[in-house]
Every structure is written in C-alpha cells, then in structure tokens.
Design an enzyme around this catalytic site. Structure first.
Site, PDB file in Angstrom:
ATOM      1  N   ASP A 160     -11.228  -5.679  10.492  1.00  0.00           N
ATOM      2  CA  ASP A 160     -11.270  -7.131  10.583  1.00  0.00           C
ATOM      3  C   ASP A 160     -12.386  -7.601  11.517  1.00  0.00           C
ATOM      4  O   ASP A 160     -13.185  -8.462  11.168  1.00  0.00           O
ATOM      5  CB  ASP A 160      -9.920  -7.672  11.061  1.00  0.00           C
ATOM      6  CG  ASP A 160      -9.292  -6.818  12.161  1.00  0.00           C
ATOM      7  OD1 ASP A 160     -10.020  -6.034  12.799  1.00  0.00           O
ATOM      8  OD2 ASP A 160      -8.076  -6.935  12.385  1.00  0.00           O
TER       9      ASP A 160
ATOM     10  N   ASP B 111       0.811  -1.218   0.000  1.00  0.00           N
ATOM     11  CA  ASP B 111       0.000   0.000   0.000  1.00  0.00           C
ATOM     12  C   ASP B 111       0.840   1.262   0.000  1.00  0.00           C
ATOM     13  O   ASP B 111       0.286   2.366  -0.019  1.00  0.00           O
ATOM     14  CB  ASP B 111      -0.961  -0.007   1.201  1.00  0.00           C
ATOM     15  CG  ASP B 111      -2.409   0.104   0.753  1.00  0.00           C
ATOM     16  OD1 ASP B 111      -2.682  -0.180  -0.428  1.00  0.00           O
ATOM     17  OD2 ASP B 111      -3.260   0.479   1.574  1.00  0.00           O
TER      18      ASP B 111
END
Length: 728
Positions: free
Chosen positions: A441, A140
């Site tokens: 998550d 990223d």
C-alpha cells in the site's frame, strides 16, 4: 455551470500554533547541536577505557538528531480539512460516480466469516445511490465457508439496508450496532436483531462443523464451484455475482434497489507466486472493471467496518471539487479501532501518527496510502499519470451491456483473475498495486505521488472506519516488524523517497517511517551501553556541576514534554502516553531489529518477504487480561528474549550500582555528582519495564513470560554484565 457561482466542496485550514512550534523546534535543534559539540570537544580528553562507549554514544546521538530533524516534516506544516456535503448534493447529485468497494480477507480462521460479513453489510448500507454502489469481497483463502457467509449476508441485506436508512442508525455494521444497544429496544430493532442472530448462528454452526451443511450445498449453484477445489494454494477462479444491482428483481423488502454484491476468489496454483494482498487487489480491479467499472474505488480490510455512512460523500467532496479535485488521486481516512482500552496498553491506535503526523504530511502533498479506508480514482490506480489538463468526466461511466446475462458475465470475467493473466504486462509495476514489498500500500501511494498526483488526509469528527487492534504484545511486535521491514525496502528500492520526485517535506516525512528499522541500532546501544558503563563506574555524560549537562536535560525534557502534549491533545491519557513510550522501546529493540536483519538477508538472497496476517480472534482469557490492561506475553519468541534480556541488564546494572554506592558510604554522593544522568537513564529504563518484570518473576497466569524464556534471558543478562565488568 460556468455562470453559476463557484461553491467549494472542501476547505483547508492551516494548523494553529505553527510559528510557536517552529520556534520551539529551533530551540531543541540548538540543544542537539550543543550535545554534538560536547561529544566532539571532550572526545580526546576521555579516559581510554571509556573511549569506545563515548564514540558509540556520539554516533547514536548523531543518528537521533538526524532522525528528529526528519520527523519535523510531519509537524512543520499541518493542514486540516473540512467538507461541504450540502454543496456536493446541490451541484452534483445527478452525476455522482459509481463507487466500487473492495473488502479483502485471507484466512477464515484468523478473520472469522461472521466478522467479514458485518464489514460487508456496513459498506452496503452507505447513504449513497444503491444503483451506483458495488461491493466486492476478495477471499484469498478460497473458503466455501466465507462464500456461504456472504450468501447469508446477501439475504439479510434485504432487511438490513432499509432498516439502516429508515432509522438513520450508526454504525451500520450489525455486529457493532447490536453490541451498542441498551436493554430498551423498539419492536423494529428486536425483529431485525432476531434475523441477524439467526443468520449469525447458521454461519457459526457451519464454521464449527468446518463445512457447509449438505442440504445447503446441494441447493446452491455457487457452492458447486468448490467441487474442483484442491487447497488454498490450488484452485480455479471462483466468481459469483450474488446480487446484480442492475437487475430489476434485485430489491430489498421496501422495494428499493440493492447494491451489487460480488464474491471473488482468484485462481491459485502452486507454481505461481500470488503476491499476497496486492495480487488480490489487482484481480479485483480487473474483474470489477467488467462488472461495474466504478470511477471511485474504496478498499477496506475485512475488520474495518464503516462507522460513518457519509464517508463516500466526504471523499467525493475532494474528488469532485471544480478547482482542486483534478489533482487528487486518493483520499485517506485514518485507521481507528473500537477495541482499544482506555490507556492503550499496546499503543495500537498510533494516535500521534493519525492525529498529528498525517496532517503534517497533508501539508506537503498528502499522506501515505495505508491499505484500508482509502478512496482511489480507478484510472489513477490503474496507472494514469497526472497532467495539468486532466479532468474527470463523471458522466462517462461505462457499465456492462445488459445483453450479457449474469452467468455470461461471470464466465467472461473469470480469466481476469487467472494466475497467468498478468504475465508480460505492467500489472504490479506501473498498473495496480505494486509488487515485491511487504507494505504494498505504502509503495503504491508513493509511486502515485511521484507521478505528480496529490493525496488528501481527511479525519472527520466521527471516525469513518473502525477495526480490531492487536490484543497481545506479540501481535503488535509482529505487525510492526512487517511494516518497518517493508518501509526499509521502499527506501532501498527504485521508488525510494530519498531520490523521488515528491516535495522535500514529503520526502523527509516518508523517510521518517522508512528509517524505523535503522532506529533499532542507536536505540539498542543507548539502552544497554550507558547502563553497563554505570555498573563499572565510568561516566559517559556531563557531571551535575557542568553547564554541558543543560542541553542534555533540555533536549530530553522538551522532547518528551512535547510528546506528552501531542498525545494528550490527540485525546490520549497520561498513562496511555507512558504505555506508548514502553511500546516504542520494545518495537525499536525487537521488531525493528529483526526487520533490519531480514532486510539485509533478503538483499543477500537468503530470505524472501512474507505477508503475515494479524489474528482477529483472541482467547477469552487473553481478552479479559487485555481489558484489564495486563500485558500479554505467554509465548516464546526471539523478540521476547531480546526485550527481556535488555530489561534484565538494566535491572542488574541499576541494582549493582546502588549496592556499590551504598557500601561506599560517601561514594553515593560522588556517584550522583558524576553519573546522575546515566543513573537517571538506567532508572527510567528499569521503571518503564515494570510490567515486563512482573511477567518474568511475579505473575502466575498463562499470560506470564514462559519460564524457559525467563531463565534464558536472566542467564544472558548475567553473562553480559559479568563479561563487561571483568573481561573488558
């Protein structure tokens, strides 16, 4: 298959001693109710000057009792799992599904490329058919240094994978494996280690230079993509298939097939919000669906290398079980670490959570998804809802057509990782990882469970994944601030477990984590107010001669004795447990408090959530102090100001009370009789803060508390004590 005898692929065993624990928990509940009864009974009889302190303690004790009840869900019905991999091989070896492994990194400075590729190499070397294994690295940061490191790893893998399988070595991270080797090494080990050291040296040279050497850049087609690079927040999609596992030319030095290896840096533009790790994972989901489309997805953080080469087969024992596998959406392995000290000075292992509480969650429908070391069904992660008739056809894997060349496939797939692809879609809402929360998550796992799916917690004897734990106090506190802030936001969101469709036990367990931030208020009150009232000589607890003291003593002793037993049973030490109590106090009075404040500000529209990366590199001096279990301060932080001020308030109150009692002669006995519990509470708080006092006043190394912070905290503590004593 119907005529064959059914062979279970896993078994579930109830935890031992459940009945005994439930009786014990019931006795603590009785004690808690008696404490509440004491507060109510004597509330009207209390002296006027102690009334508000009494009411505040009653509120804190109501909260602690309520929260303790929530935490019992994590201990009420523990389940332990065991897999039968031999049955998996016997029944399904020919129909094993494709597995796509996602490794995520976001910053080449905080997550060094050499560490990242050791994780990549460890998961490329699983004991699993390589033609069904694909590994994706999501970068990223869009760093050419990370890409270059992966290029080097793709060549080293040709030697490393056959070496691992030939000698069946563990772990299969080259960095971890070579660090564990003794001086007496075989010829094969020496040769492969030399190859690794040469590769590592080339990568570190490029990292030190801050760029890929020109001769390498000019000869690499993949590196030419960076000609359009502007910054981390402004670049095209970089997609490169470094190893095409379905290409007959992709072979290791033994002539065996290599796993597919793919590099992806999704498109970034300043005008588009990128949704942090959740956005990166969703881009990987889409791109991998075109390249390999594995039925099972494993995601690991870049520092969590594979420590057990059978982990994929363990996970498949749950997914492919004929009777129960169709209910299971994901299999979560515990997060473990290879750099923790003997007594875990920062309690980074979360030992009781991984060894006790998650087994309890498994008994009510499954654990949280914790963002790493987790195997998912692809279709569930992409939004498929549960139905009783659901069955997975493991032979229906759809892979790309060989009519497309690698270059054509890369070009066709790039748009799937573009900034605009998700506009007007359900990605981040009903598909993929959910957006809008610092713990993407946990909220994703909760959403999946709310759709009817179950999850499984598997904690094998040999840890499946090992990572890097925080090595400073500030890293620990910042990490827990993000976790607790995200969990509280989940509680206040449309996914809230308080009103979810999951079982009551699982709702209670989720809430025990979602209320972490709220815990700060009661803990702050209990760790400050009794000490200040002690300084003024105003009792807030029963006298020594009163039978009402018994429930206070029993609840405190029983709770902490049980906590110690849990910690020791989970493999910890007595000093490690003591360190955990200290970190528990620091998290509740700093991390959780700031998480609560930031959440309120976010609700009011003043701030936005941000994803904070925990550094994986540490200064050499800091590392030495960490290994010696010397607590690291060394930085100015508002969180340090709070914990230092509270510790000094307790110290000043304790010393002030002792001084008054000694000067009063017989007053020492009277003080003990009327305020023994209060004095004990203050004394324990002083004792547990000893490493903090060392950092404030006695240490001279760079890890001590900054002098400016020491002075500021002392002044704040002194003003607090004087104001409370003379002005209130």
């Amino acid at each position: 298959m119907g005529s064959e005898k059914y062979l279970a692929l896993f078994e579930s065993r109830e935890g031992k001693g459940r009945v005994v624990y439930r009786v014990f928990a019931g006795s603590i509940l009785v004690g808690i109710c008696l404490i509440w009864g004491f507060r109510l009974k004597f509330l009207a009889e209390d002296e006027e000057e102690g009334r508000w302190g009494w009411i505040g303690l009653f509120g804190a004790e109501l909260w602690f009792g309520f929260y303790w009840i929530l935490t019992q869900a994590c201990r009420w019905n523990p389940i332990h799992r065991r897999t039968f991999k031999q049955n998996l091989s016997q029944r399904h070896e020919g129909e094993l599904p494709g597995v796509d492994i996602f490794v995520c990194t976001a910053d080449p400075e905080m997550e060094p490329p050499a560490m990242v590729i050791s994780t990549v190499l460890s998961v490329m070397a699983y004991d699993y058919p390589t033609e069904k294994l694909s590994v994706y690295l999501s970068d990223d940061a869009g760093s050419d240094l990370t890409y270059y490191a992966l290029m080097e790893a793709s060549q080293f893998a040709k030697h490393w994978i056959p070496f691992c399988k030939k000698f069946n070595i563990q772990p299969r991270s080259p960095a971890a494996y070579f660090a564990s080797q003794t001086d007496h090494q075989s010829k094969e080990v020496v040769l492969i280690q030399k190859l690794y050291k040469d590769m590592e040296s080339r990568i570190k040279t490029a990292v030190d230079l801050g760029r890929v050497p020109e001769e390498i850049r000019s000869s690499s087609k993949g590196l030419s993509q960076w000609e359009s690079y502007a910054s981390r927040r402004d670049h095209d999609t970089f997609l490169q298939i470094l190893i095409d596992g379905r290409d007959p030319e992709a072979r290791d030095v033994e002539g065996s097939t290599l796993p597919t290896l793919v590099y992806l840096a999704r498109e970034k533009r300043p005008q588009y919000f990128h949704n942090f790790k959740a956005g990166a994972m969703n881009a990987l989901l889409r791109v991998s669906s075109q390249i390999s489309n594995g039925k099972i997805i494993l995601n690991v953080d870049c520092d969590m290398y594979s420590n057990n080469s059978d982990a994929i087969r363990d996970a498949l024992c749950f997914f492919m079980d004929e009777e129960k596998g169709h209910e299971i959406a994901y299999v979560q392995f515990p997060q473990k670490f290879d750099n923790v000290t003997k007594n875990e000075i920062y309690a980074s292992t979360l030992r009781v959570i991984s060894e006790v509480e998650f087994h309890g969650l498994d008994g009510f429908g499954g654990p949280l998804y914790i963002g790493t070391g987790c195997f998912h069904r692809r279709d569930v992660l992409c939004g498929k809802k549960f139905s009783e008739g659901y069955r997975n056809d493991w032979n229906s894997d759809k892979h790309r057509s060989f009519e497309d060349s690698v270059n054509e496939l890369e070009e066709k797939s790039k748009h799937l990782a573009s900034c605009s692809y998700e506009e007007n879609t359900q990605w981040g809402k009903e598909m993929g990882l959910r957006y809008g929360c610092p713990v993407e998550d946990v909220i994703t796992g909760l959403s999946i469970q709310s759709q009817g799916w179950k999850s499984v917690y598997y904690n094998p004897e040999r840890g499946a994944f090992l990572g890097v734990a925080p090595t400073t106090l500030l890293q620990t506190l910042v990490q827990h601030k993000r976790w607790s802030e995200g969990d509280l936001q989940i509680l206040l969101s449309r996914y809230s477990p308080a009103r979810g469709k999951i079982s009551l036990g699982l709702r209670m367990a989720y809430c025990s984590y979602c209320f972490w931030a709220v815990n700060s208020l009661a803990t702050l009150y209990y760790s400050i107010i009794p000490s200040l009232y002690l300084l003024r000589g105003i009792p807030l607890f029963p006298q020594v001669s009163s039978p009402w003291l018994i429930p206070f003593i029993y609840v405190v002793f029983a709770k902490y004795a049980a906590s110690l037993v849990e910690f020791l049973w989970a493999g910890g030490t007595i000093l490690g447990w003591w360190n955990e109590q200290r970190i528990w106090l620091y998290k509740r009075t700093s991390s959780y408090l700031f998480a609560l404040i930031d959440t309120v500000l976010k609700m009011l529209g003043f701030t936005d959530s941000a994803f904070v990366i925990t550094a994986k590199v540490t200064d050499q001096e800091v590392s030495k102090r960490y290994e010696k279990e010397i607590m690291e301060f060394g930085a100015s932080s508002p969180m340090f100001t709070i914990i230092a001020t509270i510790s000094l308030v307790n110290l000043l109150c304790f010393l002030g009370m002792v001084k008054k009692a000694v000067e009063g002669g017989s007053g020492l006995v009277m003080t003990f009789q009327t305020m023994a519990f209060q004095l004990l509470l203050c004394g324990i708080l002083v004792l547990i803060n000893w490493p903090l006092y060392q950092g404030l006043f006695f240490r001279t190394d760079k890890g001590k508390m900054p002098s400016s912070l020491t002075i500021k905290s002392f002044i704040l503590a002194l003003v607090t004590c004087i104001s409370f004593t003379f002005l209130l």
